[in-house]
Write a protein that holds these residues in place. Structure first.
Motif, PDB file in Angstrom:
ATOM      1  N   GLY A   1       0.815  -1.210   0.000  1.00  0.00           N
ATOM      2  CA  GLY A   1       0.000   0.000   0.000  1.00  0.00           C
ATOM      3  C   GLY A   1       0.842   1.250   0.000  1.00  0.00           C
ATOM      4  O   GLY A   1       1.974   1.261  -0.513  1.00  0.00           O
ATOM      5  N   GLN A   2       0.313   2.302   0.610  1.00  0.00           N
ATOM      6  CA  GLN A   2       0.945   3.620   0.549  1.00  0.00           C
ATOM      7  C   GLN A   2       2.374   3.608   1.084  1.00  0.00           C
ATOM      8  O   GLN A   2       3.261   4.281   0.548  1.00  0.00           O
ATOM      9  CB  GLN A   2       0.087   4.621   1.340  1.00  0.00           C
ATOM     10  CG  GLN A   2       0.546   6.066   1.213  1.00  0.00           C
ATOM     11  CD  GLN A   2      -0.461   7.025   1.816  1.00  0.00           C
ATOM     12  OE1 GLN A   2      -1.485   7.327   1.224  1.00  0.00           O
ATOM     13  NE2 GLN A   2      -0.201   7.485   3.024  1.00  0.00           N
ATOM     14  N   LYS A   3       2.628   2.843   2.141  1.00  0.00           N
ATOM     15  CA  LYS A   3       3.958   2.883   2.770  1.00  0.00           C
ATOM     16  C   LYS A   3       5.053   2.282   1.886  1.00  0.00           C
ATOM     17  O   LYS A   3       6.237   2.567   2.087  1.00  0.00           O
ATOM     18  CB  LYS A   3       3.928   2.193   4.131  1.00  0.00           C
ATOM     19  CG  LYS A   3       3.494   0.743   4.116  1.00  0.00           C
ATOM     20  CD  LYS A   3       3.294   0.236   5.551  1.00  0.00           C
ATOM     21  CE  LYS A   3       2.682  -1.151   5.573  1.00  0.00           C
ATOM     22  NZ  LYS A   3       2.340  -1.570   6.953  1.00  0.00           N
ATOM     23  N   THR A   4       4.673   1.446   0.892  1.00  0.00           N
ATOM     24  CA  THR A   4       5.678   0.889  -0.014  1.00  0.00           C
ATOM     25  C   THR A   4       5.572   1.472  -1.423  1.00  0.00           C
ATOM     26  O   THR A   4       6.338   1.100  -2.308  1.00  0.00           O
ATOM     27  CB  THR A   4       5.534  -0.646  -0.107  1.00  0.00           C
ATOM     28  OG1 THR A   4       4.223  -0.967  -0.586  1.00  0.00           O
ATOM     29  CG2 THR A   4       5.762  -1.291   1.249  1.00  0.00           C
ATOM     30  N   GLY A   5       4.616   2.365  -1.629  1.00  0.00           N
ATOM     31  CA  GLY A   5       4.473   3.010  -2.932  1.00  0.00           C
ATOM     32  C   GLY A   5       3.631   2.240  -3.925  1.00  0.00           C
ATOM     33  O   GLY A   5       3.404   2.691  -5.048  1.00  0.00           O
ATOM     34  N   ALA A   6       3.185   1.045  -3.531  1.00  0.00           N
ATOM     35  CA  ALA A   6       2.338   0.244  -4.425  1.00  0.00           C
ATOM     36  C   ALA A   6       1.461  -0.662  -3.587  1.00  0.00           C
ATOM     37  O   ALA A   6       1.880  -1.186  -2.556  1.00  0.00           O
ATOM     38  CB  ALA A   6       3.197  -0.590  -5.381  1.00  0.00           C
ATOM     39  N   GLY A   7       0.249  -0.853  -4.058  1.00  0.00           N
ATOM     40  CA  GLY A   7      -0.704  -1.729  -3.373  1.00  0.00           C
ATOM     41  C   GLY A   7      -1.826  -2.012  -4.342  1.00  0.00           C
ATOM     42  O   GLY A   7      -1.593  -2.416  -5.481  1.00  0.00           O
ATOM     43  N   ILE A   8      -3.042  -1.747  -3.909  1.00  0.00           N
ATOM     44  CA  ILE A   8      -4.177  -1.857  -4.828  1.00  0.00           C
ATOM     45  C   ILE A   8      -4.085  -0.734  -5.857  1.00  0.00           C
ATOM     46  O   ILE A   8      -4.363  -0.921  -7.044  1.00  0.00           O
ATOM     47  CB  ILE A   8      -5.505  -1.791  -4.039  1.00  0.00           C
ATOM     48  CG1 ILE A   8      -5.567  -2.956  -3.047  1.00  0.00           C
ATOM     49  CG2 ILE A   8      -6.703  -1.837  -4.992  1.00  0.00           C
ATOM     50  CD1 ILE A   8      -6.683  -2.829  -2.033  1.00  0.00           C
ATOM     51  N   PHE A   9      -3.667   0.438  -5.380  1.00  0.00           N
ATOM     52  CA  PHE A   9      -3.414   1.585  -6.260  1.00  0.00           C
ATOM     53  C   PHE A   9      -1.913   1.873  -6.282  1.00  0.00           C
ATOM     54  O   PHE A   9      -1.178   1.491  -5.364  1.00  0.00           O
ATOM     55  CB  PHE A   9      -4.166   2.822  -5.778  1.00  0.00           C
ATOM     56  CG  PHE A   9      -5.663   2.742  -5.936  1.00  0.00           C
ATOM     57  CD1 PHE A   9      -6.291   3.197  -7.084  1.00  0.00           C
ATOM     58  CD2 PHE A   9      -6.456   2.207  -4.925  1.00  0.00           C
ATOM     59  CE1 PHE A   9      -7.667   3.136  -7.229  1.00  0.00           C
ATOM     60  CE2 PHE A   9      -7.829   2.128  -5.061  1.00  0.00           C
ATOM     61  CZ  PHE A   9      -8.438   2.588  -6.222  1.00  0.00           C
ATOM     62  N   MET A  10      -1.478   2.558  -7.315  1.00  0.00           N
ATOM     63  CA  MET A  10      -0.068   2.927  -7.415  1.00  0.00           C
ATOM     64  C   MET A  10       0.034   4.187  -8.269  1.00  0.00           C
ATOM     65  O   MET A  10      -0.770   4.380  -9.201  1.00  0.00           O
ATOM     66  CB  MET A  10       0.723   1.774  -8.052  1.00  0.00           C
ATOM     67  CG  MET A  10       2.232   2.043  -8.177  1.00  0.00           C
ATOM     68  SD  MET A  10       3.140   0.546  -8.674  1.00  0.00           S
ATOM     69  CE  MET A  10       2.440   0.216 -10.279  1.00  0.00           C
ATOM     70  N   LYS A  11       1.006   5.007  -7.946  1.00  0.00           N
ATOM     71  CA  LYS A  11       1.226   6.218  -8.743  1.00  0.00           C
ATOM     72  C   LYS A  11       2.318   5.935  -9.772  1.00  0.00           C
ATOM     73  O   LYS A  11       3.410   5.472  -9.432  1.00  0.00           O
ATOM     74  CB  LYS A  11       1.624   7.384  -7.841  1.00  0.00           C
ATOM     75  CG  LYS A  11       1.538   8.731  -8.534  1.00  0.00           C
ATOM     76  CD  LYS A  11       1.637   9.889  -7.543  1.00  0.00           C
ATOM     77  CE  LYS A  11       1.416  11.211  -8.257  1.00  0.00           C
ATOM     78  NZ  LYS A  11       1.528  12.365  -7.337  1.00  0.00           N
ATOM     79  N   LYS A  12       1.982   6.200 -11.043  1.00  0.00           N
ATOM     80  CA  LYS A  12       2.963   6.065 -12.126  1.00  0.00           C
ATOM     81  C   LYS A  12       3.140   7.428 -12.754  1.00  0.00           C
ATOM     82  O   LYS A  12       2.265   7.902 -13.483  1.00  0.00           O
ATOM     83  CB  LYS A  12       2.467   5.064 -13.176  1.00  0.00           C
ATOM     84  CG  LYS A  12       2.927   3.640 -12.956  1.00  0.00           C
ATOM     85  CD  LYS A  12       2.646   2.773 -14.177  1.00  0.00           C
ATOM     86  CE  LYS A  12       3.198   1.372 -13.980  1.00  0.00           C
ATOM     87  NZ  LYS A  12       2.900   0.510 -15.147  1.00  0.00           N
ATOM     88  N   GLY A  13       4.254   8.056 -12.451  1.00  0.00           N
ATOM     89  CA  GLY A  13       4.423   9.431 -12.921  1.00  0.00           C
ATOM     90  C   GLY A  13       3.383  10.307 -12.261  1.00  0.00           C
ATOM     91  O   GLY A  13       3.272  10.353 -11.033  1.00  0.00           O
ATOM     92  N   LYS A  14       2.576  10.974 -13.082  1.00  0.00           N
ATOM     93  CA  LYS A  14       1.499  11.814 -12.545  1.00  0.00           C
ATOM     94  C   LYS A  14       0.167  11.081 -12.506  1.00  0.00           C
ATOM     95  O   LYS A  14      -0.834  11.621 -12.029  1.00  0.00           O
ATOM     96  CB  LYS A  14       1.363  13.089 -13.395  1.00  0.00           C
ATOM     97  CG  LYS A  14       2.556  14.028 -13.287  1.00  0.00           C
ATOM     98  CD  LYS A  14       2.315  15.313 -14.079  1.00  0.00           C
ATOM     99  CE  LYS A  14       3.492  16.275 -13.932  1.00  0.00           C
ATOM    100  NZ  LYS A  14       3.264  17.533 -14.700  1.00  0.00           N
ATOM    101  N   ASP A  15       0.148   9.858 -13.000  1.00  0.00           N
ATOM    102  CA  ASP A  15      -1.107   9.107 -13.110  1.00  0.00           C
ATOM    103  C   ASP A  15      -1.270   8.116 -11.964  1.00  0.00           C
ATOM    104  O   ASP A  15      -0.288   7.581 -11.432  1.00  0.00           O
ATOM    105  CB  ASP A  15      -1.150   8.355 -14.444  1.00  0.00           C
ATOM    106  CG  ASP A  15      -1.110   9.296 -15.641  1.00  0.00           C
ATOM    107  OD1 ASP A  15      -1.731  10.365 -15.550  1.00  0.00           O
ATOM    108  OD2 ASP A  15      -0.435   8.959 -16.641  1.00  0.00           O
ATOM    109  N   ILE A  16      -2.529   7.859 -11.602  1.00  0.00           N
ATOM    110  CA  ILE A  16      -2.858   6.831 -10.637  1.00  0.00           C
ATOM    111  C   ILE A  16      -3.336   5.599 -11.399  1.00  0.00           C
ATOM    112  O   ILE A  16      -4.225   5.687 -12.247  1.00  0.00           O
ATOM    113  CB  ILE A  16      -3.962   7.301  -9.657  1.00  0.00           C
ATOM    114  CG1 ILE A  16      -3.526   8.579  -8.920  1.00  0.00           C
ATOM    115  CG2 ILE A  16      -4.320   6.198  -8.675  1.00  0.00           C
ATOM    116  CD1 ILE A  16      -2.364   8.386  -7.979  1.00  0.00           C
TER     117      ILE A  16
END
Length: 789
Positions: free
Chosen positions: A284-299
């Motif tokens: 999740g948020q604490k590792t930068g990836a989970g169900i959602f993830m930020k790629k550049g400016k996109d979610i």
């Protein structure tokens, strides 16, 4: 009954929760000692010292002021257990392991004072089980107190007695939690996960189950289960990412391990995809990836079919949005149940199973339905709890639908609804109380004296406090009283913004207060205190070419502020939430302000290309002169003010508002927003009883003058040259400096308030006519955020 006095508190465990609990105790000026294991290297208190340092990096901030970090005393179990002898309350907050907690209790037992309360901040372990290791003499002073994360901001604190906890101990601790720490206390029975997490986590599990059955995407489900349902923006799956997918899996496993006989037990397991994410470290948020993830400016969002991430574009279908926006709850639920749309069917199923689960378990987890609804609202941020939602939708009809679905095998469990659901009732809440299965009837709210401080407690459906006797009411304001000599004025505009109607109301309220009351409190029934001036109304006059009307409005605003300041009876501002622009200026002119801790104060006009013109800059010039003293350096006093106003800074708490000098040292900060009105009225009454007189008009105010303006301009030119600000920022800030410094007069020249108010008006009106300012205002009105042009 003797009062429980808590002077010093120890928190055992400097992990995420323990450290943040300690931070909030420090916010409230409670002498706090934070314990953990001794560090293996370096300072023996290194573990705690690192935890305190890390608190300053967290967002949202655990400390209401960075200075509060120094108030926590670091300690370790090897060297400092003697410090426990002076503590009135000890909060254990170590990891959720029964054996570890019991071992720690064995270790500290000899150091716990005979009067001290020991409480475990467990999120679901048995309180009676934990008590087993304690001597019998400590059982009366032992209980569970479960703070929700983050402790500073989440209103809920669950209080869980063990079999022998003394009632006076519980009531004393409840009073401390409510007033000193600002919590909403709910008593929970000693069952796994208590109330909040038992119902809240089931809601998540139900959503997981129905997501899989419906074939909806995670982003689509979040679009449905957030603000459209009166819940936080993070909805379901983003919330899981924020909490941590490993934490979510642990909580689910706890339910599986501790609730083997629950009729819904088969659903208490993490889905394969969740376990796969955890296995590869996507937490999740604490590792930068989970169900959602930020790629550049996109979610991007996990797509189970594609076994990969895709752009997060899921939305609620307009047909379903139309159903959810129906203002009649009964019609809304009838349409959800009848609709064939997959999203509508999903929502009905999620609600049905939540209602079913909550009703089935009510008797075992809580005393009343009120406790469940408040726990979910305060702990999970929902606008309505499950029972309130069901009652609003039509209790009897919804109960019949649930029963039909159970019989048809559509519900998650075949367990029957309790008999009390069908006893002819129309709901569980009413003016006379909320339903208690154990009592077989409704129970009123607690009569504990601390709750007499809440004139308008947070109501559940069917409750309504007496509104008081109206003095006068318009479309914009209402003035009322309780027959105690103190009048209360509230605004009725959107975001409690200040326009012509509010200004007229303030002027009339002060007149009436002087004539018929001992004091006046400006207080709003709901946040915010005020988002500032009504920009749309003001700009309509200007754009219509009605310059004289626009200037008159500014002058009336200043007159209202001055009327507050020079009222013959004390005017006290009771502030919570936003107090921006004109809202900030009103409280600056009050005899005293009482702030809720979560008050966000700022003179933000620069963001829309304007400057404060409701007397705010005049007050700053006056306060700077008073702080400098005779012959002192006024400019030095102005510098922090100038930075705050020119940059449009907003305090992140009432304590920081004092540091920004937008609040006075003598202003009062309360931690429970529901006690705000009580304290504000008490302050107004105390001022009146002490023979209150307004301040004398300030006539000889020394100002920084032309030298101050030149110095500020030099700073601004450097910023402009370095491209830190735009040319219009420069123009706005230059005019702010001009007013603060008293205009183009000699340094040290003496001016009066009228002169400073005239400067405010002139520069405000000049800026308002500039195209770039009008662009900023239009952008703010359309997009809700500032334009930097």
């Amino acid at each position: 009954m003797p009062q429980l006095r808590i002077r010093k508190v120890a928190v055992l465990g400097a992990g995420v929760m323990g450290a943040q609990i300690a931070a909030h105790l420090a916010n409230a000026d409670v002498d706090t000692v934070l314990f953990d294991l001794p560090a293996k290297e370096g300072s023996p208190n290194g573990v705690v010292e690192k935890a305190i340092a890390n608190l300053g990096k967290l967002s949202p901030a655990p400390f209401a002021s960075k200075a509060k970090a120094a108030a926590i005393t670091p300690a370790n179990y090897d060297q400092h257990l003697e410090l426990l002898r002076d503590c009135d309350l000890i909060i254990e907050a170590i990891a959720e392991r029964m054996d570890w907690k019991k071992a720690l209790y064995d270790r500290i037992e000899a150091y716990v004072a005979p009067h001290a309360i020991l409480a475990s901040n467990t999120s679901g372990l048995s309180i009676n089980g934990l008590a087993e290791v304690l001597p019998e003499s400590m059982h009366t002073r032992f209980c569970g107190v479960h703070f929700f994360n983050p402790p500073r901001y989440m209103h809920l604190a669950e209080l869980i007695p063990c079999a022998k906890t003394d009632k006076q101990v519980l009531e004393g601790l409840e009073t401390f939690l409510v007033t000193t720490l600002g919590k909403g206390v709910v008593y929970a029975k000693d069952t796994p996960n208590f109330i909040g997490n038992r119902i809240g986590v089931f809601s998540i599990l139900s959503t997981l189950h129905h997501t899989a059955r419906s074939g909806l995407g995670f982003d689509e489900v979040d679009a449905l289960t957030g603000p459209l349902l009166g819940r936080p923006k993070s909805a379901t799956y983003r919330t899981s990412d924020v909490v941590g997918l490993d934490t979510m899996a642990h909580v689910i496993k706890t339910m599986a391990d501790t609730l083997p006989d629950d009729p819904w037990h088969q659903y208490f397991k993490a889905p394969d995809w969740l376990q796969a994410l955890i296995a590869k470290g996507a937490l999740g948020q604490k590792t930068g990836a989970g169900i959602f993830m930020k790629k550049g400016k996109d979610i991007v969002v996990l797509d189970l079919k594609a076994q990969d991430y895709r752009p997060a574009t899921g939305v609620a279908d307009p047909e379903v949005v139309a159903i959810l926006k129906n203002k009649d709850p009964a019609a809304r639920f009838a349409q959800l149940r009848a609709s064939g749309h997959p999203q509508a069917k999903f929502l009905w199923a999620v609600f049905r199973d939540l209602f079913h689960y909550s009703a089935y378990h009510l008797a075992s987890i809580a005393e009343t339905a009120r406790d469940v609804d408040l726990a979910i609202r305060w702990g999970y941020g929902w606008s309505l709890g499950p029972f309130e939602t069901w009652q609003a939708a039509g209790w009897k009809q919804v109960a019949e639908w649930i029963a039909e679905d159970i019989v048809a095998g559509k519900a998650m469990s075949s367990a029957p609804l309790p008999d009390w659901v069908f006893d002819g009732r129309d709901g569980v809440h009413g003016a006379d109380g909320s339903f208690s299965p154990a009592r077989g009837g409704k129970l009123p709210r607690s009569a504990l004296p601390v709750y007499q401080r809440q004139r308008f407690p947070d109501p559940v459906l069917g409750e309504r406090a007496a509104p008081g006797e109206t003095v006068f009411e318009t479309d914009a304001v209402r003035m009322w009283h309780d027959g105690d000599g103190i009048a209360v004025l509230g605004f009725k505009t959107k975001m409690n913004t200040v326009g012509d109607g509010v200004l007229a109301g303030v002027l009339e309220a002060v007149d009436r207060a002087e004539k018929d009351f001992q004091g006046l409190v400006i207080w709003q029934p709901k946040e915010p205190f005020s988002a500032g001036a009504d920009l749309s109304g003001a700009m309509a006059s200007l754009q219509a070419g009605k310059l004289a009307e626009f200037e008159a409005m500014v002058e009336t605003f200043q007159s209202a502020s001055q009327r507050i300041k020079y009222s013959l009876v004390p005017v006290v501002a009771a502030v919570r939430g936003l107090a921006l622009g004109g809202g900030c200026e009103f409280q600056m002119h009050s005899a005293r302000t009482v702030f809720a801790l979560e008050s966000y104060i700022g003179l933000v006009e620069a963001g829309v290309g304007l400057l404060p013109a409701g007397g705010g800059l005049k007050e700053i010039a006056l306060r700077a002169a008073q702080a400098a003293g005779p012959g002192g350096d006024v400019f030095a006093q102005l510098k922090p003010y100038f930075e705050a106003v020119a940059m449009g800074k907003v305090s992140t708490s009432a304590l920081e508002a004092k540091e920004l000098k937008l609040a006075r040292e003598g202003d009062v900060v309360v931690f429970n927003a529901y006690e705000l009105l009580h304290v504000a009225k008490a302050q107004a009454r105390a001022l009146a009883e002490s023979g209150y007189r307004p301040p004398l008009p300030a006539r000889g105010i020394p100002v920084a003058g032309d030298v101050g303006i030149a110095t500020f301009r030099m700073m601004l030119e450097n910023m402009l040259e370095g491209r830190f600000i735009s040319e219009h920022d420069y123009e706005v800030s230059k005019r702010i400096a001009t007013v603060m410094c008293g205009g183009d007069v000699d340094r040290g020249a003496l001016v009066d308030e009228a002169w400073l108010l005239k400067l405010e008006r002139e520069h405000f009106v000049a800026l308002a006519q500039m195209p770039k300012t009008q662009e900023r205002i239009a952008y703010m009105l359309k997009n809700g955020k500032p334009l930097r042009n």
